[in-house]
Design a protein around this motif. Structure first.
Motif, mmCIF file in Angstrom:
data_model
loop_
_atom_site.group_PDB
_atom_site.id
_atom_site.type_symbol
_atom_site.label_atom_id
_atom_site.label_comp_id
_atom_site.label_asym_id
_atom_site.label_seq_id
_atom_site.Cartn_x
_atom_site.Cartn_y
_atom_site.Cartn_z
ATOM 1 N N MET A 68 0.827 -1.210 0.000
ATOM 2 C CA MET A 68 0.000 0.000 0.000
ATOM 3 C C MET A 68 0.860 1.259 0.000
ATOM 4 O O MET A 68 0.547 2.251 -0.660
ATOM 5 C CB MET A 68 -0.925 0.014 1.217
ATOM 6 N N TRP A 69 1.927 1.211 0.781
ATOM 7 C CA TRP A 69 2.782 2.395 0.940
ATOM 8 C C TRP A 69 3.911 2.455 -0.086
ATOM 9 O O TRP A 69 4.700 3.401 -0.059
ATOM 10 C CB TRP A 69 3.381 2.402 2.355
ATOM 11 N N ASN A 70 3.989 1.438 -0.945
ATOM 12 C CA ASN A 70 5.113 1.380 -1.892
ATOM 13 C C ASN A 70 6.440 1.571 -1.152
ATOM 14 O O ASN A 70 7.314 2.351 -1.567
ATOM 15 C CB ASN A 70 4.940 2.442 -2.984
ATOM 16 N N TRP A 71 6.557 0.840 -0.070
ATOM 17 C CA TRP A 71 7.681 0.979 0.875
ATOM 18 C C TRP A 71 8.869 0.171 0.332
ATOM 19 O O TRP A 71 8.998 -1.014 0.572
ATOM 20 C CB TRP A 71 7.231 0.470 2.244
ATOM 21 N N LYS A 72 9.733 0.872 -0.399
ATOM 22 C CA LYS A 72 10.781 0.199 -1.164
ATOM 23 C C LYS A 72 11.837 -0.480 -0.296
ATOM 24 O O LYS A 72 12.327 -1.561 -0.621
ATOM 25 C CB LYS A 72 11.469 1.203 -2.098
ATOM 26 N N ASP A 73 12.243 0.178 0.808
ATOM 27 C CA ASP A 73 13.320 -0.363 1.633
ATOM 28 C C ASP A 73 12.791 -0.986 2.930
ATOM 29 O O ASP A 73 13.470 -0.992 3.958
ATOM 30 C CB ASP A 73 14.342 0.723 1.967
ATOM 31 N N ALA A 74 11.583 -1.502 2.873
ATOM 32 C CA ALA A 74 10.958 -2.077 4.066
ATOM 33 C C ALA A 74 11.713 -3.315 4.551
ATOM 34 O O ALA A 74 12.205 -4.106 3.739
ATOM 35 C CB ALA A 74 9.516 -2.457 3.761
ATOM 36 N N PRO A 75 11.794 -3.497 5.863
ATOM 37 C CA PRO A 75 12.295 -4.767 6.382
ATOM 38 C C PRO A 75 11.340 -5.890 6.003
ATOM 39 O O PRO A 75 10.189 -5.638 5.614
ATOM 40 C CB PRO A 75 12.296 -4.548 7.905
ATOM 41 N N PRO A 76 11.761 -7.132 6.099
ATOM 42 C CA PRO A 76 10.845 -8.242 5.837
ATOM 43 C C PRO A 76 9.617 -8.166 6.754
ATOM 44 O O PRO A 76 9.717 -7.745 7.911
ATOM 45 C CB PRO A 76 11.684 -9.479 6.139
ATOM 46 N N ALA A 77 8.483 -8.566 6.220
ATOM 47 C CA ALA A 77 7.251 -8.543 7.017
ATOM 48 C C ALA A 77 7.391 -9.377 8.283
ATOM 49 O O ALA A 77 6.793 -9.052 9.322
ATOM 50 C CB ALA A 77 6.081 -9.040 6.179
#
Length: 220
Positions: A68-77
């Motif tokens: 949803m947030w297009n969170w490119k550098d997100a940590p793994p869920a």
């Protein structure tokens, strides 16, 4: 004759909705400190709506938010779900009347307990930081047992483990299925705390409804 009063925890003894607000502050401070203002409020609303009062698979939930947030550098869920399980209990918001209720019930000689769904560490951490744990004779967490509400086996397990018959117990909870149907199916009486995500949903004429936890005293 009622000998034991047993409780759900979230939205019953604590205001989980407000606790979630505290958790979100910690989440954004740690993982997305660059987000502020109206963007921050929009992201928090995304979390509130998609989080469904906690009734989600958290890994799937965080993957949804990442998309949803297009969170490119997100940590793994999985890392985010672990963060939730290990920090949510730092943000308890216990209802003002929870401790006075437990103190009065204990003075009247009732056995007191909690039967709660969730991972072991998450739920035990909430209880340990709640300030209420010393009132409880019974603590049963589904993650420890491998059986989850609304399965009546969890309620029966809790009663029998502590030498009680289900009909000697009343269970207080907010979820119309997990708490109320589960307890009734196990042979317990039930009291509905009408609060949180399931407020006003599937109320029953045969189950007392309260909006302040102190009102349990009217029915025991």
């Amino acid at each position: 004759m009622i000998k034991a009063v047993l409780f759900d925890f979230d939205e019953t003894l604590q205001d989980r909705t407000l606790a979630f607000e505290g958790y979100m502050d910690t989440f954004f401070k740690q993982f997305r400190p660059e987000i502020t203002g109206t963007e921050l409020e929009k992201c928090k609303e995304d979390m509130r709506v998609t989080g469904k009062g906690g009734y989600v698979n958290r890994v799937d939930w965080y993957n949804l938010l990442i998309d949803m947030w297009n969170w490119k550098d997100a940590p793994p869920a999985e890392e985010l779900a672990h963060h939730y399980d290990y920090t949510f209990g730092d943000h308890n918001v216990i209802f003002d009347n929870s401790e006075p209720l437990l103190k009065e019930l204990k003075a009247r000689g009732y056995t007191l307990g909690v039967i709660t769904n969730g991972p072991s560490h998450l739920q035990h951490h909430k209880l340990e930081t709640s300030g209420l744990i010393d009132y409880f004779d019974i603590i049963v967490v589904s993650g420890d047992v491998g059986v989850h509400k609304p399965d009546p086996k969890l309620f029966i397990y809790a009663a029998e483990k502590y030498g009680l018959k289900p009909e000697e117990c009343v269970y207080v909870g907010d979820h119309p299925v997990n708490d109320i149907q589960g307890a009734l199916a196990a042979g317990m009486k039930a009291i509905r705390m009408n609060w949180g995500w399931f407020e006003n949903q599937n109320l029953r004429d045969d189950v007392p409804v309260i909006t302040d936890i102190i009102d349990v005293l009217k029915y025991v």
